[in-house]
Design a protein around this motif. Structure first.
Motif, PDB file in Angstrom:
ATOM      1  N   LEU A  75       5.959   7.852 -20.579  1.00 15.76           N
ATOM      2  CA  LEU A  75       5.354   6.573 -20.186  1.00 15.76           C
ATOM      3  C   LEU A  75       4.461   6.765 -18.958  1.00 15.76           C
ATOM      4  N   ALA A  76       4.959   7.522 -17.983  1.00  9.79           N
ATOM      5  CA  ALA A  76       4.171   7.762 -16.767  1.00  9.79           C
ATOM      6  C   ALA A  76       2.908   8.551 -17.091  1.00  9.79           C
ATOM      7  N   SER A  79       0.397   6.321 -18.771  1.00 11.00           N
ATOM      8  CA  SER A  79      -0.241   5.371 -17.843  1.00 11.00           C
ATOM      9  C   SER A  79      -1.283   6.039 -16.961  1.00 11.00           C
ATOM     10  N   HIS A  80      -1.173   7.367 -16.795  1.00 12.74           N
ATOM     11  CA  HIS A  80      -2.132   8.086 -15.952  1.00 12.74           C
ATOM     12  C   HIS A  80      -3.427   8.455 -16.684  1.00 12.74           C
ATOM     13  N   ILE A  81      -3.473   8.189 -17.982  1.00 13.47           N
ATOM     14  CA  ILE A  81      -4.686   8.547 -18.754  1.00 13.47           C
ATOM     15  C   ILE A  81      -5.810   7.545 -18.460  1.00 13.47           C
ATOM     16  N   THR A  82      -6.994   8.055 -18.178  1.00 14.91           N
ATOM     17  CA  THR A  82      -8.152   7.172 -17.964  1.00 14.91           C
ATOM     18  C   THR A  82      -9.248   7.405 -19.004  1.00 14.91           C
ATOM     19  N   VAL A  89     -10.702   4.900 -21.320  1.00 17.55           N
ATOM     20  CA  VAL A  89      -9.715   4.124 -22.069  1.00 17.55           C
ATOM     21  C   VAL A  89      -8.509   3.807 -21.181  1.00 17.55           C
ATOM     22  N   ILE A  90      -7.831   2.721 -21.484  1.00 17.16           N
ATOM     23  CA  ILE A  90      -6.580   2.393 -20.786  1.00 17.16           C
ATOM     24  C   ILE A  90      -5.455   2.529 -21.805  1.00 17.16           C
ATOM     25  N   VAL A  91      -4.459   3.302 -21.462  1.00 14.62           N
ATOM     26  CA  VAL A  91      -3.296   3.447 -22.353  1.00 14.62           C
ATOM     27  C   VAL A  91      -2.129   2.717 -21.706  1.00 14.62           C
ATOM     28  N   SER A  92      -1.652   1.691 -22.368  1.00 14.53           N
ATOM     29  CA  SER A  92      -0.513   0.969 -21.786  1.00 14.53           C
ATOM     30  C   SER A  92       0.654   0.917 -22.768  1.00 14.53           C
ATOM     31  N   PRO A  93       1.858   1.203 -22.276  1.00 14.18           N
ATOM     32  CA  PRO A  93       3.031   1.129 -23.145  1.00 14.18           C
ATOM     33  C   PRO A  93       3.361  -0.315 -23.496  1.00 14.18           C
TER      34      PRO A  93
END
Lengths: 128, 215
Positions: A75-76, A79-82, A89-93
């Protein structure tokens, strides 16, 4: 009763990007997620995660399968992917479950809730 | 950025850039134009970063009750010392790396005066490799102090670009890296910001200070 040593977790990840026409493949997300995991937790972290990315019918939603011990790390890292490739892109769980059956049920409710919530302004919604 | 915030179901965004009190009316006009277009609540915010304390006091005097959030950037020790004692200040923004030593007294004073310490998680996204590990260490120190001293801590995305915006699940999973508990994450991302906004909305609408009531 024997206890399963390696339990899995299924995390639904939502990709948000400006360019709605650009669809990302599960392979692209897998590579980016693995790289992010490698940067954040190192080689041992990647090996412990036992990561797999499964596509869904919705092109913006993906399922990341991982070991139950490494959910927080995945998950962490997500969330750190940009960016994926050259696209930001925003990756949100979205949600986490223990079985694929449960994920299908929860995804249905999530999709219906998100479409309803999209029709209201936050100040108009009531909190309970 | 607002369109993406809407997509991420973010409830509200504090827009910086309201430091110049002479141009407040123009900025409010611009804000009103944008406000109706997106399903995101917009709040005004001033990030004060001055060389002298005198200038900072002047700005706080001019801006209080006109904007929603007053934030002091912790650029030097004297400014932080002033901000920690002025109850009109809502937030102290700790950016990496300040030129003064971070001590427990900073956090205990923040708790006493109900001033929140703010961290921007976008710095973690921008950094890579060793610089990120150094940054995580710095943020871990701050979260440890705030937990120990029970000082209000606010974790915000601090985004300058749309792809640096993060919703609550992403913020909470990022803050777990910093060693915060589930409850602390909830407080720092939802409860404290909500409390400050509600307090300032009340102050904006009434002439009475917080805690005083006309009987």
């Amino acid at each position: 009763m024997p206890v399963k040593l390696a339990r899995n977790r299924y995390v639904v990840l939502k990709l948000t990007s400006f360019d709605e026409e650009r669809a990302f493949s599960a392979n692209e997300l897998f590579n980016t997620l693995q790289n992010s995991l490698l940067k954040l937790y190192g080689e041992v972290g990647v090996s412990e995660a036992k990561l797999k990315v499964i596509p869904t019918q919705n092109p913006t939603l993906f399922i990341a399968k991982c070991s139950h011990r490494a959910v927080d790390k995945v998950l962490a890292a997500a969330s750190h992917i940009t960016s994926i490739g050259d696209k930001n892109v925003i990756v949100s769980p979205v949600l986490t479950t223990g079985t694929m059956k449960k994920i299908r049920e929860k995804l249905k409710t999530y999709l219906s809730i998100s479409s309803e919530a999209g029709m209201k302004k936050p100040s108009q919604t009531s909190e309970h | 950025m607002l369109r993406v915030a809407e997509k991420l179901s973010i409830k509200g965004i504090a827009l910086p850039g309201f430091e110049d009190y002479k141009q407040l009316s123009e900025k409010y006009k611009l804000l009103d134009e944008v406000k109706g277009r997106f399903r995101v609540e917009l709040y005004t915010r001033a990030n004060i970063s001055t060389l002298s304390v005198k200038e900072a006091v002047k700005l706080v005097n001019k801006l209080r009750r006109k904007i929603d959030l007053i934030c002091i950037k912790a650029s030097h020790k004297t400014l932080v010392n002033y901000a920690l004692r002025d109850k009109r200040v809502d937030l102290i923004l700790l950016e990496p790396y300040p030129d003064f030593k971070i001590t427990a007294s900073l956090f205990s004073l923040a708790r006493q005066n109900d001033i929140a310490i703010e961290l921007h998680l976008a710095h973690l996204l921008r950094a890579e490799g060793l610089s990120r590990s150094k940054l995580i260490g710095f943020y871990k120190l701050i979260t440890a102090y705030s937990t120990k001293e029970n000082a209000p801590l606010i974790l915000s995305s601090g985004a300058k670009n749309w792809y640096e915006l993060r919703d609550f699940p992403a913020l909470s999973s990022m803050s777990k890296v910093l060693g915060l508990s589930k409850e602390a994450v909830l407080n720092s991302t939802i409860n404290y910001p909500k409390k400050i906004i509600n307090r300032n909305m009340f102050l904006k609408s009434s002439k009475l200070p917080c805690g005083v009531e006309v009987l």
